[in-house]
Design an enzyme around this catalytic site. Structure first.
Site, PDB file in Angstrom:
ATOM      1  N   HIS A  94       0.714  -1.285  -0.059  1.00  0.00           N
ATOM      2  CA  HIS A  94       0.258  -0.018  -0.036  1.00  0.00           C
ATOM      3  C   HIS A  94       0.767   1.174   0.079  1.00  0.00           C
ATOM      4  O   HIS A  94       0.249   2.253  -0.277  1.00  0.00           O
ATOM      5  CB  HIS A  94      -0.964  -0.026   1.141  1.00  0.00           C
ATOM      6  CG  HIS A  94      -1.926  -1.037   1.198  1.00  0.00           C
ATOM      7  ND1 HIS A  94      -2.686  -1.150   0.260  1.00  0.00           N
ATOM      8  CD2 HIS A  94      -2.130  -2.215   2.251  1.00  0.00           C
ATOM      9  CE1 HIS A  94      -3.582  -2.399   0.301  1.00  0.00           C
ATOM     10  NE2 HIS A  94      -3.148  -2.926   1.457  1.00  0.00           N
TER      11      HIS A  94
ATOM     12  N   ASP B  28      -2.406 -11.012  -2.132  1.00  0.00           N
ATOM     13  CA  ASP B  28      -3.077 -10.313  -0.882  1.00  0.00           C
ATOM     14  C   ASP B  28      -4.460 -10.112  -1.307  1.00  0.00           C
ATOM     15  O   ASP B  28      -5.078  -9.829  -2.222  1.00  0.00           O
ATOM     16  CB  ASP B  28      -2.160  -9.029  -0.662  1.00  0.00           C
ATOM     17  CG  ASP B  28      -2.543  -8.514   0.824  1.00  0.00           C
ATOM     18  OD1 ASP B  28      -1.842  -8.859   1.727  1.00  0.00           O
ATOM     19  OD2 ASP B  28      -3.707  -7.773   0.942  1.00  0.00           O
TER      20      ASP B  28
ATOM     21  N   HIS C 134      -5.921  -7.576  -0.266  1.00  0.00           N
ATOM     22  CA  HIS C 134      -6.377  -6.207  -0.842  1.00  0.00           C
ATOM     23  C   HIS C 134      -5.460  -5.771  -1.920  1.00  0.00           C
ATOM     24  O   HIS C 134      -4.357  -6.602  -2.088  1.00  0.00           O
ATOM     25  CB  HIS C 134      -5.688  -5.359   0.390  1.00  0.00           C
ATOM     26  CG  HIS C 134      -6.238  -5.546   1.897  1.00  0.00           C
ATOM     27  ND1 HIS C 134      -5.655  -6.069   2.633  1.00  0.00           N
ATOM     28  CD2 HIS C 134      -7.397  -5.045   2.308  1.00  0.00           C
ATOM     29  CE1 HIS C 134      -6.509  -6.311   3.690  1.00  0.00           C
ATOM     30  NE2 HIS C 134      -7.652  -5.498   3.849  1.00  0.00           N
TER      31      HIS C 134
ATOM     32  N   ASP D 265      -4.301 -13.124   4.411  1.00  0.00           N
ATOM     33  CA  ASP D 265      -5.574 -12.349   4.785  1.00  0.00           C
ATOM     34  C   ASP D 265      -6.639 -12.741   3.578  1.00  0.00           C
ATOM     35  O   ASP D 265      -7.646 -12.065   3.559  1.00  0.00           O
ATOM     36  CB  ASP D 265      -5.336 -10.873   4.971  1.00  0.00           C
ATOM     37  CG  ASP D 265      -4.627 -10.040   3.633  1.00  0.00           C
ATOM     38  OD1 ASP D 265      -4.461 -10.843   2.566  1.00  0.00           O
ATOM     39  OD2 ASP D 265      -4.350  -8.758   3.867  1.00  0.00           O
TER      40      ASP D 265
HETATM   41 ZN   LIG Z   1      -3.993  -7.344   3.034  1.00  0.00          ZN
END
Ligand SMILES: [Zn+2]
Length: 355
Positions: free
Chosen positions: A125, A162, A164, A251
């Site tokens: 991120h 991931d 995300h 995750d």
């Molecule tokens: Zn993540």
């Protein structure tokens, strides 16, 4: 076949607080499970010790102003944002983790190992001049630049599995045709950071080199792996990278507390196996896997173990899910197939495999 695993005791300092889902004990728990499963007794597996990333290496990706700000926040013990605290201890651990990613890549190119696992890595991120989502420095991108600048690596593939979307990594390479970024993640309408749709395909010279596969909540192993085989496998074969960097912790597991996808421990093991097979087929096995995420402390160690065992090339694993996996809802597979068709249509003019 030799596998290096980068780890430092101080990784546990990356603990973002008592009420925060990112806990530092994950590293000890993972190392304990690795030892329990006999991973370090295998002659092919060695432990690599990272050093603190230097400012010079961080500057390969991040702006000077941004780095100054993070170092100052650390001194003042002030958070970068609501969910991304900074302190001298967190900063030290973050720097060691970027150092771990670098060491993993160098160990491969120096011929000390064939594949590597950079524990704790994958801070996707973070962009050039921003952090957030628990991330300060984009270790994957720093590694890309070290390999390009010091080892003359020309073509790299990043597979981000991931839960995300890896917005930071995507931003950094959005107009770069030498870094193919492929991300499978939960539908951004339902999760942080809210971007990562199929039509975000890159721009300028990098148009066609940013590949997003958003998946509906509760997508299970079979559907996930089908999407992976439809997108990642043919593009990797066509792009022919010199190395694959793959990031994602646990995750995307069905019991994760932040994500809503439906992978199982076995699914992570298969995912890792697919990545290894592709790396063997297209780039002589050169692969760095960076598992860092995961927000259910019970499933995190077996998932990271499953991922790592795949890289090590184990035939089977002695760990399983602590809970029974849910059944994937009926419409999920159809939705994913539709997304993959849409993606292929959008990318047809850039990739022969999609024609
Ligand atoms: Zn993540």
């Amino acid at each position: 076949m030799r596998v290096g695993i980068t780890y430092h005791e101080k990784f546990s300092q990356y603990d973002l607080g008592a009420a925060h889902p990112f806990k530092g004990d994950r590293f000890n728990n993972v190392m304990n499970l690795f030892k329990e499963q006999g991973l370090f007794r295998l002659p092919s597996v060695s432990l690599l010790k990272p050093e603190l990333v230097t400012l010079r290496d961080l500057l390969r990706i991040h702006d000077k102003e941004y780095l100054d700000r993070i170092f100052r926040l650390a001194e003042e013990n002030k958070p970068y944002d609501m969910e991304t605290p900074v302190s001298p201890r967190i900063l030290e651990a973050a720097r060691l983790m970027v150092g771990g990613a670098i060491e993993a890549g160098k160990a491969i190119y120096d011929g000390r190992v064939d594949r590597a696992v950079a524990l704790g890595g994958g801070f996707h991120h973070a962009g050039r001049d921003y952090g957030g989502g628990f991330c300060l420095f984009n270790d994957v991108a720093v590694l890309v630049e070290v390999l390009r600048e010091e080892y003359a690596v020309k073509r790299l593939l990043i597979l981000d599995y991931d839960v995300h979307f890896g917005n930071g990594t995507s931003d950094i390479y959005y107009s770069d045709p030498e870094v193919l970024f492929i991300s499978l993640h939960q539908d951004p309408r339902t999760i942080y950071p809210g971007t990562g749709f199929v039509d975000e395909i890159g721009e300028g010279a990098g148009e066609g080199y940013n590949i997003n596969v958003p998946l509906p909540p509760r997508t299970g192993d079979q559907t996930y792996l089908e999407a992976l085989k439809q997108v990642f496998v043919p593009l990797a074969e066509e792009f022919k990278p010199e190395i694959i960097l793959a990031n994602g912790g646990s995750d995307a597991h069905f019991a994760d507390r932040l994500g809503n996808l439906g992978l199982t421990v076995k699914g992570f093991f298969k995912l890792s196996g697919v990545i290894v097979d592709v790396a063997e087929g297209v780039c002589g096995g050169k692969l760095v896997l960076l598992p860092g995420s995961g927000y259910n402390p019970t499933v995190l160690p077996p998932c990271w173990y499953a991922l790592t065992a795949g890289v090590v090339g184990l035939e089977k694993i002695g760990v399983t899910d602590p809970y029974a996996p849910p059944v994937e809802p009926g419409l999920v597979r159809q939705k994913v197939r539709k997304t993959v068709s849409e993606l292929k249509r959008l990318l047809r003019k850039y990739w022969r495999s999609f024609r």
